[in-house]
Scaffold this active site. Sequence first.
Site, mmCIF file in Angstrom:
data_model
loop_
_atom_site.group_PDB
_atom_site.id
_atom_site.type_symbol
_atom_site.label_atom_id
_atom_site.label_comp_id
_atom_site.label_asym_id
_atom_site.label_seq_id
_atom_site.Cartn_x
_atom_site.Cartn_y
_atom_site.Cartn_z
ATOM 1 N N CYS A 111 24.135 17.246 0.967
ATOM 2 C CA CYS A 111 22.766 17.994 1.768
ATOM 3 C C CYS A 111 21.867 18.585 0.944
ATOM 4 O O CYS A 111 20.720 18.603 1.657
ATOM 5 C CB CYS A 111 23.592 18.216 2.992
ATOM 6 S SG CYS A 111 24.597 19.938 2.349
ATOM 7 N N GLN A 127 21.813 17.317 10.097
ATOM 8 C CA GLN A 127 22.251 16.655 8.551
ATOM 9 C C GLN A 127 22.926 15.374 8.717
ATOM 10 O O GLN A 127 22.743 14.456 8.035
ATOM 11 C CB GLN A 127 22.828 17.837 7.937
ATOM 12 C CG GLN A 127 23.379 17.380 6.338
ATOM 13 C CD GLN A 127 22.128 17.147 5.667
ATOM 14 O OE1 GLN A 127 21.240 18.127 5.373
ATOM 15 N NE2 GLN A 127 22.120 15.932 4.891
ATOM 16 N N ARG A 131 18.995 28.065 13.431
ATOM 17 C CA ARG A 131 19.672 28.160 12.408
ATOM 18 C C ARG A 131 20.553 29.617 12.497
ATOM 19 O O ARG A 131 19.731 30.456 12.208
ATOM 20 C CB ARG A 131 18.880 27.895 11.056
ATOM 21 C CG ARG A 131 20.034 28.253 9.606
ATOM 22 C CD ARG A 131 19.676 27.797 8.499
ATOM 23 N NE ARG A 131 19.785 26.340 8.379
ATOM 24 C CZ ARG A 131 19.636 25.624 7.259
ATOM 25 N NH1 ARG A 131 19.436 26.309 6.389
ATOM 26 N NH2 ARG A 131 19.686 24.296 7.452
ATOM 27 N N ARG A 158 15.808 13.459 6.794
ATOM 28 C CA ARG A 158 15.801 14.649 7.741
ATOM 29 C C ARG A 158 14.741 14.741 8.447
ATOM 30 O O ARG A 158 14.605 14.932 9.828
ATOM 31 C CB ARG A 158 15.952 16.052 7.141
ATOM 32 C CG ARG A 158 17.065 16.305 6.036
ATOM 33 C CD ARG A 158 18.483 16.491 7.082
ATOM 34 N NE ARG A 158 18.154 17.763 8.079
ATOM 35 C CZ ARG A 158 18.372 18.758 7.775
ATOM 36 N NH1 ARG A 158 18.927 19.168 6.761
ATOM 37 N NH2 ARG A 158 18.151 19.735 8.857
ATOM 38 N N ASP A 172 29.410 19.163 -1.045
ATOM 39 C CA ASP A 172 28.458 20.023 -0.708
ATOM 40 C C ASP A 172 28.933 21.414 -1.386
ATOM 41 O O ASP A 172 30.107 21.631 -2.047
ATOM 42 C CB ASP A 172 28.591 20.571 0.887
ATOM 43 C CG ASP A 172 27.741 21.690 1.645
ATOM 44 O OD1 ASP A 172 26.638 21.789 0.755
ATOM 45 O OD2 ASP A 172 27.869 22.103 2.493
ATOM 46 N N HIS A 208 26.414 20.870 11.304
ATOM 47 C CA HIS A 208 25.126 20.810 10.937
ATOM 48 C C HIS A 208 24.498 19.126 11.450
ATOM 49 O O HIS A 208 24.603 18.181 10.698
ATOM 50 C CB HIS A 208 24.907 20.743 9.558
ATOM 51 C CG HIS A 208 23.602 21.032 8.833
ATOM 52 N ND1 HIS A 208 22.507 21.011 9.715
ATOM 53 C CD2 HIS A 208 23.535 20.986 7.590
ATOM 54 C CE1 HIS A 208 21.386 21.248 8.901
ATOM 55 N NE2 HIS A 208 21.832 21.290 7.615
HETATM 56 N N1 NVA Z 1 27.465 24.277 3.865
HETATM 57 C C1 NVA Z 1 25.999 24.717 3.566
HETATM 58 C C2 NVA Z 1 24.891 23.779 3.781
HETATM 59 C C3 NVA Z 1 23.504 24.243 3.407
HETATM 60 C C4 NVA Z 1 22.649 23.168 4.088
HETATM 61 C C5 NVA Z 1 25.695 25.928 4.061
HETATM 62 O O1 NVA Z 1 26.132 26.363 5.116
HETATM 63 O O2 NVA Z 1 25.353 27.001 3.254
HETATM 64 N N1 CP Z 2 20.431 20.331 3.835
HETATM 65 C C1 CP Z 2 19.663 21.575 4.381
HETATM 66 O O1 CP Z 2 19.949 22.087 5.501
HETATM 67 O O2 CP Z 2 18.794 22.150 3.680
HETATM 68 P P1 CP Z 2 18.066 23.524 4.044
HETATM 69 O O3 CP Z 2 18.976 24.470 3.903
HETATM 70 O O4 CP Z 2 17.058 23.639 2.654
HETATM 71 O O5 CP Z 2 17.420 23.367 5.121
#
Ligand code: NVA
Ligand code: CP
Length: 316
Positions: free
Chosen positions: A273, A141, A111, A301, A233, A138
């Site tokens: 998500c 997801q 990540r 997930r 989101d 993602h």
């Molecule tokens: N779009 C959000 C998703 C988090 C799971 C982010 O990138 O922070």
């Molecule tokens: N939806 C998602 O990726 O959640 P986290 O940021 O908690 O991993």
Amino acid sequence: MQETAFDLTGRDLLTLLDYSPEEVAYLLEQAKQLKVDHKSGISDKRLAGKSLGMIFENASTRTRVSFEVGMTQLGGHSLFLSSRDLQIGRGEPIKDTANVLSRYVDAIMIRTNSHEVVSEFATHATVPVINALTDSYHPCQALADGLTILEHKGTFKGVKLVYIGDGNNVAHSLLALGAKTGMDVTIASPEGHEVDSEIYNKAKKAAEKTGAKLEQCQDPQLAVVGADVIYTDVWTSMGFESEQAERLSAFAAFQVNEELLKNAKPDYIFLHCLPAHRGEEVSTDIIDGIHSAVYDQAENRLHVQKSVLVATMSNS
Ligand code: NVA
Ligand code: CP
């Protein structure tokens, strides 16, 4: 759905756009089976003796815990590696880190804010690299979203998903999911926050194969007409915190609430998500209401990632 087993051993998962419609269907079908087996108490230790390195540059609840638990359930082991504690955080080249970790672990999950970092990692790693969220995509997801939609709607054919809000990583992966499954996807975003045009065009091209209708617009009221799945989101994703104040006003007319959803289908489901900001991108009555499937979605997930891990890591 396809029943044929596909050999995905050794494959990276950077975006669903790199997978064929049949491979995506296979991952979802296998996830469904893994979920049934797990709930029936059937033990599946296909990854016994295997290790997954999990590099996190950003916070996570769902991704970290579901990957870690997934590896445990499959008989393997996972290592949580905060980039702050790795030498990569002090400037060690990605090339060296990717090569060295490949000598220890059987797959690497990352990540990071920058999709280029994951791509470079995948270029140098000799084990599968799984994208656990970048600024662009993602994919894990989106697979969980796909499984949740199948469970609630039974099919992707004729299903219309409407995403309201920021044209971000999650929106991009929903376009990819639609393109690969044949589900119609409409993205409604305010001006200046649309999806990336290059990714949109790639998804449109991929959609020619499945017949999915992918669209974007700036009018959430119009977009939700006839929607089966409503998705939103956060307005400020990780890495964009400095834009938070500007975003609050840019997105004000894009909140998912009861008034907006008057024109969705009566049996629509609501997905997010997570993490969510109640009162910003979604009202409390919608996310906590009867149409919401966000906890099923979060649970999935675990099952889809187990499917990805088994497919890319196991030799059986
Ligand atoms: N779009 C959000 C998703 C988090 C799971 C982010 O990138 O922070
Ligand atoms: N939806 C998602 O990726 O959640 P986290 O940021 O908690 O991993």
